[in-house]
Design an enzyme around this catalytic site. Structure first.
Site, PDB file in Angstrom:
ATOM      1  N   LYS A  85      -0.227 -25.908   7.271  1.00 30.14           N
ATOM      2  CA  LYS A  85      -0.155 -26.476   5.928  1.00 30.14           C
ATOM      3  C   LYS A  85       1.033 -25.997   5.086  1.00 30.14           C
ATOM      4  CE  LYS A  85      -3.883 -29.150   5.581  1.00 30.14           C
ATOM      5  NZ  LYS A  85      -3.870 -30.549   5.126  1.00 30.14           N
ATOM      6  N   SER A 123      -4.388 -26.347  15.268  1.00 33.17           N
ATOM      7  CA  SER A 123      -3.878 -26.575  13.912  1.00 33.17           C
ATOM      8  C   SER A 123      -4.157 -25.454  12.933  1.00 33.17           C
ATOM      9  CB  SER A 123      -4.439 -27.891  13.361  1.00 33.17           C
ATOM     10  OG  SER A 123      -5.853 -27.880  13.398  1.00 33.17           O
TER      11      SER A 123
END
Length: 404
Positions: free
Chosen positions: A56, A306
């Site tokens: 992110k 992720s």
């Protein structure tokens, strides 16, 4: 009608220049265990080792670096279950911007603490990320703070796309890329980068079954909102795809698959045991898809991990659930004779089969029992499915009535 912004390869390459020295070029690790299952090389793109523990920071920093001085002075606001929150908080710290983050109630404690640790103010609101996002929009309207959307902005998509550039450079022979998918920012960026440079590479999104907004949205041709969601994978629990990423996913992504909670927990457990990788449930989604159908993907395969921000308490629960799904835990109800030494004999048979007894409870009074029977509930630790089957067969050979 407002035109939806698009993201190009040039945008992603420009993003990489901005992120130089901010985002880490995360490693690629080959997984011999997954390679054996898939029949060809499987590699893990370790975004769980990125700054703040997920991809992110790539999109958040790029978006915020392009704010004007007036926008920076007004501060930023975001909504996140934790990973985007940390990316925004770190970016705000690096850029000297005040940040407020709305988190859904029940967001993982480590993510909350890390977000506060980077200097952001955290406010809990709503059960789901979509409700927190609605409140963040209201806050932006009330205060003038700039909303940093977790996935629905061209800068966010371009920033996440730098992960795709790295994959092609690190594994130039790649044939398939699997990407955990929530609102679509990561897969939109990764697919845009990869298809621009290597249109022959198959790009596949993976969603949790209980929060899979993309399949129906793609079938309908427009983003659709789910009525409800239920998944342990909070990082990809998004009720509606973003407009910007949806457009890119529809154009560049070859398929979007779904995986069950059991598959997610088994993937997480296997990553801990076999790859020595700590990931959150969302971060294990791509590996879960491989475990579900190991022969379905042309190799070499790159599976993106992720994120790795998981509450230790949840990690313990997921590991136990994964072990149960893999028959590593076995709960049995066994009827034994109500005679001296009856329980000892049962435990002896279990010991002879190398089963570790975790808990024993026995009951003598029940309308379903015969006068000469005892109902024994036993929880066992086994070595796996074949061991569990052998154990059950042995007990039945010994004349026990066994119920799973």
């Amino acid at each position: 009608m407002t035109e939806i912004p698009t993201v190009s390869l040039a945008d992603i390459e420009a993003a990489r220049e901005v992120l130089d020295g901010v985002a880490v070029r995360t490693p690629i690790e080959e997984s011999r265990w997954l390679t054996g299952l898939a029949g060809g090389p499987v590699l893990l793109k370790c975004e769980n080792l990125q700054r703040t523990g997920s991809f992110k920071i790539r999109g958040a920093y790029l978006r915020m670096s392009r704010l004007s001085e007036a926008e920076r002075a007004a501060g930023v606001v975001a909504a996140s279950a934790g990973n985007h929150a940390q990316g925004v908080a770190l970016a705000a710290q690096l850029l000297g911007i005040k940040a407020t983050v709305f988190m859904p109630e029940g967001a993982p404690i480590p993510k909350e603490k890390a977000t506060r640790g980077y200097g952001a103010e955290v406010v809990f609101h709503g059960r789901y990320i979509d409700q927190a996002l609605d409140r963040a929009r209201e806050f932006a309207a009330e205060t003038g703070a700039v909303l940093i959307h977790p996935f629905d902005h061209e800068d966010i998509v371009a920033g996440q796309g730098t992960c795709g550039l790295e994959i092609l450079e690190q594994v130039p022979q790649v044939r398939t890329v699997l990407v955990p998918t929530g609102g679509g920012g990561l897969i939109a960026g990764v697919a845009t980068a990869i298809k621009a440079l290597r249109p022959d590479v198959r790009v596949v999104g993976v969603q949790a079954e209980g929060a899979a907004a993309f399949p129906e949205s793609l079938r309908s041709g427009a983003p659709l909102a789910l009525e409800s969601m239920a998944t342990m994978a909070d990082g990809i629990a998004v009720g509606r795809p973003g407009d910007v990423p949806f457009q890119a996913v529809r154009e560049h992504v070859d398929d979007v698959l779904t995986v069950s909670e059991e598959s997610l927990s088994q993937a997480l457990l296997s990553l801990v045991e076999r790859a020595k990788m700590i990931v959150e449930p969302a971060g294990a989604a791509a590996v879960a898809a491989i475990l579900d159908e190991p022969g379905a993907f042309e190799t070499p395969v790159v599976a993106v991990l992720s994120g790795g921000n998981i509450d230790p308490l949840l990690l313990g629960k997921v590991i136990r659930h994964g072990m149960a799904s893999a028959s590593r835990y076995l709960n049995l109800r066994v009827l034994i004779p109500d005679v001296p030494g009856g329980l000892a004999r049962l435990l002896g048979e279990l010991a002879s089969e190398q089963a570790n007894v975790l808990e024993v409870v026995h009951e003598r009074i029940s309308p379903s029992l015969h006068l000469d029977e005892v109902d024994v509930h036993v929880q066992l630790e086994t070595r796996g499915e074949s061991h569990a089957e052998a154990l059950l067969a042995r007990l039945r050979e010994c004349g026990y009535r066994v119920f799973e």
